[in-house]
Write an enzyme that holds these catalytic residues in place. Structure first.
Site, PDB file in Angstrom:
ATOM      1  N   GLU A 163      63.515 -10.414  75.191  1.00  0.00           N
ATOM      2  CA  GLU A 163      63.000 -10.087  76.518  1.00  0.00           C
ATOM      3  C   GLU A 163      63.651  -8.790  76.979  1.00  0.00           C
ATOM      4  OE1 GLU A 163      64.076 -12.842  79.760  1.00  0.00           O
ATOM      5  OE2 GLU A 163      64.858 -14.144  78.208  1.00  0.00           O
TER       6      GLU A 163
ATOM      7  N   CYS B 114      63.441 -16.544  77.129  1.00  0.00           N
ATOM      8  CA  CYS B 114      64.463 -16.953  76.156  1.00  0.00           C
ATOM      9  C   CYS B 114      63.895 -17.795  75.006  1.00  0.00           C
ATOM     10  CB  CYS B 114      65.570 -17.730  76.862  1.00  0.00           C
ATOM     11  SG  CYS B 114      66.229 -16.853  78.274  1.00  0.00           S
TER      12      CYS B 114
ATOM     13  N   HIS C 291      69.395 -24.387  75.027  1.00  0.00           N
ATOM     14  CA  HIS C 291      69.454 -23.010  75.512  1.00  0.00           C
ATOM     15  C   HIS C 291      70.566 -22.966  76.564  1.00  0.00           C
ATOM     16  CE1 HIS C 291      68.719 -19.231  77.286  1.00  0.00           C
ATOM     17  NE2 HIS C 291      68.277 -19.741  78.427  1.00  0.00           N
TER      18      HIS C 291
HETATM   19  N1  CAA Z   1      84.827 -23.922  93.048  1.00  0.00           N
HETATM   20  C1  CAA Z   1      84.150 -24.696  92.167  1.00  0.00           C
HETATM   21  N2  CAA Z   1      82.795 -24.760  92.132  1.00  0.00           N
HETATM   22  C2  CAA Z   1      82.111 -23.985  92.981  1.00  0.00           C
HETATM   23  C3  CAA Z   1      82.749 -23.168  93.933  1.00  0.00           C
HETATM   24  C4  CAA Z   1      84.181 -23.136  93.921  1.00  0.00           C
HETATM   25  N3  CAA Z   1      84.880 -22.371  94.769  1.00  0.00           N
HETATM   26  N4  CAA Z   1      81.815 -22.533  94.651  1.00  0.00           N
HETATM   27  C5  CAA Z   1      80.610 -22.958  94.200  1.00  0.00           C
HETATM   28  N5  CAA Z   1      80.799 -23.831  93.195  1.00  0.00           N
HETATM   29  C6  CAA Z   1      79.775 -24.510  92.399  1.00  0.00           C
HETATM   30  C7  CAA Z   1      78.596 -24.993  93.205  1.00  0.00           C
HETATM   31  O1  CAA Z   1      78.847 -26.254  93.803  1.00  0.00           O
HETATM   32  C8  CAA Z   1      77.522 -25.049  92.145  1.00  0.00           C
HETATM   33  O2  CAA Z   1      77.688 -26.197  91.337  1.00  0.00           O
HETATM   34  P1  CAA Z   1      76.556 -27.354  91.348  1.00  0.00           P
HETATM   35  O3  CAA Z   1      75.264 -26.660  91.041  1.00  0.00           O
HETATM   36  O4  CAA Z   1      77.005 -28.254  90.262  1.00  0.00           O
HETATM   37  O5  CAA Z   1      76.590 -27.920  92.714  1.00  0.00           O
HETATM   38  C9  CAA Z   1      77.870 -23.872  91.246  1.00  0.00           C
HETATM   39  O6  CAA Z   1      79.234 -23.561  91.522  1.00  0.00           O
HETATM   40  C10 CAA Z   1      77.035 -22.639  91.513  1.00  0.00           C
HETATM   41  O7  CAA Z   1      77.078 -22.388  92.879  1.00  0.00           O
HETATM   42  P2  CAA Z   1      75.776 -21.898  93.648  1.00  0.00           P
HETATM   43  O8  CAA Z   1      74.628 -22.779  93.317  1.00  0.00           O
HETATM   44  O9  CAA Z   1      76.102 -21.703  95.079  1.00  0.00           O
HETATM   45  O10 CAA Z   1      75.602 -20.478  92.943  1.00  0.00           O
HETATM   46  P3  CAA Z   1      74.549 -19.350  93.207  1.00  0.00           P
HETATM   47  O11 CAA Z   1      73.419 -19.823  94.028  1.00  0.00           O
HETATM   48  O12 CAA Z   1      75.285 -18.142  93.641  1.00  0.00           O
HETATM   49  O13 CAA Z   1      74.033 -19.053  91.717  1.00  0.00           O
HETATM   50  C11 CAA Z   1      72.501 -19.619  89.969  1.00  0.00           C
HETATM   51  C12 CAA Z   1      73.717 -20.057  90.773  1.00  0.00           C
HETATM   52  C13 CAA Z   1      71.247 -19.703  90.837  1.00  0.00           C
HETATM   53  C14 CAA Z   1      72.363 -20.523  88.755  1.00  0.00           C
HETATM   54  C15 CAA Z   1      72.717 -18.138  89.507  1.00  0.00           C
HETATM   55  O14 CAA Z   1      73.840 -18.056  88.671  1.00  0.00           O
HETATM   56  C16 CAA Z   1      71.519 -17.563  88.807  1.00  0.00           C
HETATM   57  O15 CAA Z   1      70.574 -17.084  89.419  1.00  0.00           O
HETATM   58  N6  CAA Z   1      71.564 -17.575  87.451  1.00  0.00           N
HETATM   59  C17 CAA Z   1      70.459 -17.018  86.655  1.00  0.00           C
HETATM   60  C18 CAA Z   1      69.306 -17.988  86.542  1.00  0.00           C
HETATM   61  C19 CAA Z   1      69.576 -19.082  85.522  1.00  0.00           C
HETATM   62  O16 CAA Z   1      70.374 -18.936  84.625  1.00  0.00           O
HETATM   63  N7  CAA Z   1      68.823 -20.193  85.629  1.00  0.00           N
HETATM   64  C20 CAA Z   1      68.943 -21.258  84.650  1.00  0.00           C
HETATM   65  C21 CAA Z   1      67.607 -21.856  84.299  1.00  0.00           C
HETATM   66  S1  CAA Z   1      66.480 -20.555  83.807  1.00  0.00           S
HETATM   67  C22 CAA Z   1      66.872 -20.237  82.166  1.00  0.00           C
HETATM   68  O17 CAA Z   1      67.504 -21.018  81.525  1.00  0.00           O
HETATM   69  C23 CAA Z   1      66.392 -18.954  81.565  1.00  0.00           C
HETATM   70  C24 CAA Z   1      67.517 -17.991  81.513  1.00  0.00           C
HETATM   71  O18 CAA Z   1      68.219 -17.903  80.489  1.00  0.00           O
HETATM   72  C25 CAA Z   1      67.792 -17.150  82.671  1.00  0.00           C
END
Ligand code: CAA
Length: 376
Positions: free
Chosen positions: A85, A117, A242
């Site tokens: 990609e 992916c 994945h």
């Molecule tokens: N200490 C410990 N844990 C903490 C914390 C702290 N101080 N602060 C936050 N966390 C935890 C949260 O509780 C959360 O855990 P849970 O989901 O288990 O509750 C985790 O850390 C992440 O926190 P947020 O959800 O608040 O994080 P975010 O919204 O900033 O980002 C995300 C998370 C949306 C996954 C982001 O990383 C993202 O956009 N990633 C890319 C998209 C992705 O990978 N999606 C996966 C499916 S799609 C796919 O698989 C295709 C691909 O390869 C992209």
């Protein structure tokens, strides 16, 4: 009874870039609690490309390594197919850029596969099906999954960035045989996408997690059918997923446990024994998009050795998913590809947080000055 393709993975090569950053350093300069990245997302280190590295050079490096370990030559290759990609051009396939680097031309089918992916898995399946159809004759396929996964600065996905490539020679199944039966599931969605001309992906974060979990549930439900989930899953020595970030995989396994009512203890044991160890390299390099699943599979084959049954769940946003089964071959005893990972990780330089900020600033400048994306 398990039906296996006659052809399979005859050789494996992996490649990673020469820079990286510990996510705790990234957290420091982004003023975020590091536990969010390490515990919340399960990340460790992100692989980053230096100026002269990209999806083409990584793919070519992985391919050279796979070719070196194989008893054939470039003349024996009848197909080069690249799942990615990180397209270099809207028209010219990444396979042409990589074939150029390798000096591969002639009576060779050459093309690129895109499905986020999932593209690398589709490329591998197509090569296996090409061999099974008889159209390949005695030629082998060179299959490559290569990506640079870089998110926008300060984007929620930034700690899940990464880069890497895996190359396979599809010929005799000395590294692994692949089951003919597989379990696909797709549903059109905008969970993660990159509009034409944009440098970084757009993500509907929470929705992307839901899509991934939905795909896990449907693919495994097809595989399990009316049988007992616990007994089907116990047939695998390792279950690879994945890996966009390791915590996503844990969420997927939790969803599996809930759907099949495995109970918390059984689900926890399943994750700890059959899933978590497969992500050891993913934690060192971050998300590598098309290559991410196959990095986990390469690790599982090396850890488990000949005869091991390995499940491989592929997910691509958009979304499409497929669950495959593999049986490790004799070459898994030596697992020569482990040296690729050890060599690249030992040679790479980890940036400080400040160096990373400079790196991103330089990249911003590069993007402005080279509006038409070019690779090689
Ligand atoms: N200490 C410990 N844990 C903490 C914390 C702290 N101080 N602060 C936050 N966390 C935890 C949260 O509780 C959360 O855990 P849970 O989901 O288990 O509750 C985790 O850390 C992440 O926190 P947020 O959800 O608040 O994080 P975010 O919204 O900033 O980002 C995300 C998370 C949306 C996954 C982001 O990383 C993202 O956009 N990633 C890319 C998209 C992705 O990978 N999606 C996966 C499916 S799609 C796919 O698989 C295709 C691909 O390869 C992209």
């Amino acid at each position: 009874m398990t039906r296996l393709f006659d052809a399979g993975i005859a050789s494996l090569g992996l490649a990673f870039p020469s820079l990286g950053i510990d996510v705790r350093e990234l957290a420091r300069v982004r003023d975020i609690d590091p536990n969010k990245f390490t515990l919340g997302l399960g990340c460790g280190t992100i692989a980053l490309c230096d100026q002269d590295e990209n999806a083409v050079t990584l793919g070519a490096k992985a391919a050279r390594r796979a070719l070196e370990r194989w008893d054939g030559t470039l003349e024996d290759i009848g197909m080069i197919v690249v799942g990615t990609e990180t397209a270099a051009d809207m028209s010219r396939p990444l396979s042409a850029f990589i074939a150029e680097e390798l000096g591969l031309e002639g009576a060779v089918r050459s093309y690129e596969v895109k499905h986020a992916c999932y593209g690398g898995t589709l490329a591998l399946r197509q090569a296996l099906e090409w061999k099974a159809s008889g159209a390949a004759g005695d030629k082998a396929a060179l299959v490559i999954a290569s990506d640079v996964a870089l998110y926008g600065e300060c984007d929620g996905g930034e700690p899940t960035s990464g880069a890497g490539a895996v190359a396979f020679i599809v010929d005799k199944p000395t590294v692994a045989a692949v089951e003919i039966d597989s379990y696909a599931w797709s549903k059109p969605a905008f969970d993660f996408w990159r509009p034409v001309g944009e440098d970084y992906p757009r993500v509907d974060g929470k929705f992307s997690l839901d899509c991934y979990n939905e795909a896990v549930e449907h693919c495994f439900a097809q595989r399990i059918g009316d049988a007992s989930a616990a007994s089907v899953l116990s047939q695998y020595d390792a279950i690879c997923f994945h890996v966009p970030f390791p915590k996503m995989v844990k969420k997927g396994v939790t969803r599996l446990g809930e759907h099949f009512q495995l109970g918390e203890d059984v689900t926890g044991k399943l994750f700890a024994e059959k899933v978590d160890p497969t992500m050891a390299w993913n934690r060192e390099v971050g998300n590598c998009y098309t290559a991410a699943l196959w990095i986990a599979v390469a690790r599982a084959l090396a850890d488990q050795g000949p005869g091991a049954h390995v499940a491989a769940f592929s997910y691509g946003s958009g979304f499409g998913a497929e669950l495959l089964g593999l049986v490790a071959g004799d070459a898994a005893a030596d697992a020569a590809w482990v040296a690729d990972v050890e060599q690249d990780l030992a040679a790479r330089r980890l940036l400080t947080g400040e160096e990373y900020l400079d790196y991103r600033a330089a990249r911003r400048k590069e993007v402005r000055e080279v509006p038409l994306r070019q690779t090689a």
